[in-house]
Write an enzyme that holds these catalytic residues in place. Sequence first.
Site, PDB file in Angstrom:
ATOM      1  N   SER A  90      -6.159 -12.946 -14.596  1.00  0.00           N
ATOM      2  CA  SER A  90      -7.570 -13.189 -14.286  1.00  0.00           C
ATOM      3  C   SER A  90      -7.913 -12.683 -12.885  1.00  0.00           C
ATOM      4  CB  SER A  90      -7.841 -14.700 -14.374  1.00  0.00           C
ATOM      5  OG  SER A  90      -9.105 -15.039 -13.846  1.00  0.00           O
TER       6      SER A  90
ATOM      7  N   HIS B 247      -4.629 -16.265 -11.424  1.00  0.00           N
ATOM      8  CA  HIS B 247      -5.900 -15.722 -10.959  1.00  0.00           C
ATOM      9  C   HIS B 247      -5.697 -15.024  -9.630  1.00  0.00           C
ATOM     10  CE1 HIS B 247     -10.184 -15.223 -10.487  1.00  0.00           C
ATOM     11  NE2 HIS B 247     -10.106 -15.734  -9.265  1.00  0.00           N
ATOM     12  N   SER B 248      -6.249 -13.813  -9.512  1.00  0.00           N
ATOM     13  CA  SER B 248      -6.199 -13.017  -8.289  1.00  0.00           C
ATOM     14  C   SER B 248      -4.732 -12.775  -7.900  1.00  0.00           C
ATOM     15  CB  SER B 248      -7.000 -13.722  -7.197  1.00  0.00           C
ATOM     16  OG  SER B 248      -7.275 -12.857  -6.123  1.00  0.00           O
ATOM     17  N   LEU B 249      -4.314 -13.156  -6.699  1.00  0.00           N
ATOM     18  CA  LEU B 249      -2.907 -13.032  -6.326  1.00  0.00           C
ATOM     19  C   LEU B 249      -2.013 -13.644  -7.400  1.00  0.00           C
ATOM     20  CD1 LEU B 249      -0.428 -12.710  -4.396  1.00  0.00           C
ATOM     21  CD2 LEU B 249      -1.120 -14.893  -3.364  1.00  0.00           C
TER      22      LEU B 249
END
Length: 251
Positions: free
Chosen positions: A122, A95-97
């Site tokens: 994500s 998720h993200s990074l």
Amino acid sequence: MSEVTVRTGAWLRRYHPADAAPARLVCFPHAGGSATYYYPLSRSLSPAVDVLAVQYPGRQDRRTETPVDDVTALADIVTEELRPWADRPLALFGHSLGATLAYEVALRLEAEGVQPVKLFASGRRAPSCHREHEAVHLDDDEALLATVRSLRGTSPEVLADDKLLRRLLPAFRGDYKAAETYRKRPGTPLLRCPVTVLTGIADPEVTRAEADAWADHTAGDFTLHEFPGGHFYLNEHAVSVIDRIRETLQR
């Protein structure tokens, strides 16, 4: 099944060991996040899926360690740590990074002959997309903490503890630097594994076009799933996200 956390070295956590599971899922946290963010997911998927969660330095039991503020360096280390765990079908969720890092790890695994069965990306724009003038990691402490609070990805308990929050500043700053300075290397090959992108419709960090652009990074199948909500849409839609992961890996 009893819950026994297994600390597999400094970098990986295995909260609900599932030795008989036919597939393994490796989870990569967001900027400022920790392995425990994926504890509920691990509990829900066990024993059908064996879940590993990556623990970055600079937080929780690794809080005295210096954060790694470069995605390439992180990917090299995590890939090395995952080699002993590639004895069964391996999927990656970030998720993200964490999505960017999972992508880079997938590239390295494929280059070594280990074929991930799926990359779940994500809450992150495609590796080819970057925004100019992103420099949260250069903000002063108050501005950086304001950004962290606004995204609502940190637990309320941590947000309410100002002293603890400030101790985490190096980890936040290092993670944001890793995310904001990342650039896909020229000549990077396409992934062979299928990619599933999950995103919040109102996520200020990812436009629909930036999410769709993940399709340009794989020669495998591409699917996109949108959910109501912002950058941390998965907090409100955890059951749906977990069900989608379970269904995909069971297939």
